[in-house]
Design an enzyme around this catalytic site. Sequence first.
Site, PDB file in Angstrom:
ATOM      1  N   GLY A  13       0.893  -1.290   0.029  1.00  9.55           N
ATOM      2  CA  GLY A  13       0.055   0.055  -0.132  1.00  9.55           C
ATOM      3  C   GLY A  13       1.006   1.147   0.092  1.00  9.55           C
ATOM      4  N   ARG A  16       0.355   5.868  -1.854  1.00 11.82           N
ATOM      5  CA  ARG A  16      -0.590   6.951  -1.211  1.00 11.82           C
ATOM      6  C   ARG A  16      -0.503   6.847   0.094  1.00 11.82           C
ATOM      7  NH1 ARG A  16      -6.946   5.819  -2.124  1.00 11.82           N
ATOM      8  NH2 ARG A  16      -7.312   4.127  -0.716  1.00 11.82           N
ATOM      9  N   GLY A  17      -0.807   7.936   0.840  1.00 13.72           N
ATOM     10  CA  GLY A  17      -1.044   8.003   2.184  1.00 13.72           C
ATOM     11  C   GLY A  17       0.124   7.932   3.147  1.00 13.72           C
ATOM     12  N   GLY A  19       1.691   5.101   3.535  1.00 16.63           N
ATOM     13  CA  GLY A  19       2.723   4.165   2.733  1.00 16.63           C
ATOM     14  C   GLY A  19       3.661   5.154   1.863  1.00 16.63           C
ATOM     15  N   ASP A  62      -1.770  -7.326  -5.534  1.00 19.27           N
ATOM     16  CA  ASP A  62      -2.947  -7.387  -4.552  1.00 19.27           C
ATOM     17  C   ASP A  62      -2.437  -8.493  -3.543  1.00 19.27           C
ATOM     18  OD1 ASP A  62      -5.052  -8.089  -3.092  1.00 19.27           O
ATOM     19  OD2 ASP A  62      -6.474  -8.014  -4.940  1.00 19.27           O
ATOM     20  N   TYR A 156     -13.905  -4.251  11.305  1.00 13.80           N
ATOM     21  CA  TYR A 156     -12.509  -3.490  11.366  1.00 13.80           C
ATOM     22  C   TYR A 156     -11.591  -3.789  12.368  1.00 13.80           C
ATOM     23  CZ  TYR A 156      -9.338   0.229  10.976  1.00 13.80           C
ATOM     24  OH  TYR A 156      -7.873   0.807  10.559  1.00 13.80           O
ATOM     25  N   LYS A 160      -7.759  -5.339  12.531  1.00 13.36           N
ATOM     26  CA  LYS A 160      -6.691  -4.663  12.851  1.00 13.36           C
ATOM     27  C   LYS A 160      -6.022  -5.164  13.979  1.00 13.36           C
ATOM     28  CE  LYS A 160      -5.012  -1.764  11.170  1.00 13.36           C
ATOM     29  NZ  LYS A 160      -4.168  -1.687   9.621  1.00 13.36           N
TER      30      LYS A 160
END
Length: 281
Positions: A13, A16-17, A19, A62, A156, A160
Site C-alpha cells: 500500500g 499513497r497516504g 505508505g 494485490d 474492522y 486490525k
Amino acid sequence: MQELAGKTVFITGGTRGVGRAIALKCARHGARVAVAARRVEDCAIVDEIRAAGGQGLAIACDVRNEQQIEAAIAQTVREFGSLDVLVNNATTLVLKGTMEITMDEYDLMATTNARGAFAATKFALPHLQRSTNGHVLTICPKPQLDAQWFARNLAYTSSKFAMGLMAFGLAAEQKPHGVASNALWPFTTIDTDGLAECGRPELQARPRKPEIMADAAFWIVTQPSRAFTGNFCIDEIVLRETGVSDFGPYSAVPATPLEDLSRDHMVAPEQLARLVELRGQ
C-alpha cells in the site's frame, strides 16, 4: 545522513497516504524502495522516490493474492539484491456494524489487513533473516479486550487487532533469527484518502499529516533489530521520546491545538497515560 544507504525497503500500500510518506522518508535516507499496490499505472511514486534520493520500484500487487505478493517480493530482491525492511501498511477500512456490513466488505478487510500482512511477512522472512538488520513494521494498534473498540466497528477492529497479534507473535518467533517485529499506530487520525472515504466527518476535521507516521516509522526501522522488537508504538510517543518537541508542522489544519486534534481510536490506556506524561514534561 544516509542511515538506509544500501538497504531495501518493501512497503505494501505504498503509493499513497502513510505508505507513500514512509517510502519518501526512507528514500531521503538513501534506501532502495519497492512499493506494492493494486494499481501502480499512472503513479508518480517511482519518480518521487528518485527525486528524494533513493531508488524506486512500483509493483502491481494485490496482497490478498499470495502468488502476487510472493512474486512482488521476489522481483524486489532480483532488482535490488536484498530485502531489509518490510512495512505492512496495506489496509482496507470499512467502518460499519455487523448488521450493516456485507460479507464481501468483511472478506475484503480480513484478507487485506490480517491475511495480507501475514502473507507478505511469510514471503519476506527468508530475505529478512539474511539482512544484518531485518525489520518488519506493521501499521496496526495494540490488541485490547476493551468493549469500546468493538462496539461500533467490530469487523474492522477485529482485523486490525489480528494484525497486532501477528506482529507480537512474530517478534517472539523471529527473535532467534535477529528479525525485529514492531507495530506502529497514530495517536490522531491521519489525513489520507482512506480517512476521507470512511464516512466519519468527525474523524476528518483536524487530522495530522502522514509525515508524522513516516518519521516515527523511520526511527523504528533504523534501530538494532536484536534490541528493539516486540513493541507497540504510537507515533507521537516515539517522536517525543527521541527529542521532537514541535508537532505543529504535522497538523493538516495549521495551528490546531493539541487538545483539538481529531483523535484516532484504539489507543491503549497505558499509551495514553505515557503521552500525557511526555506532554507534561
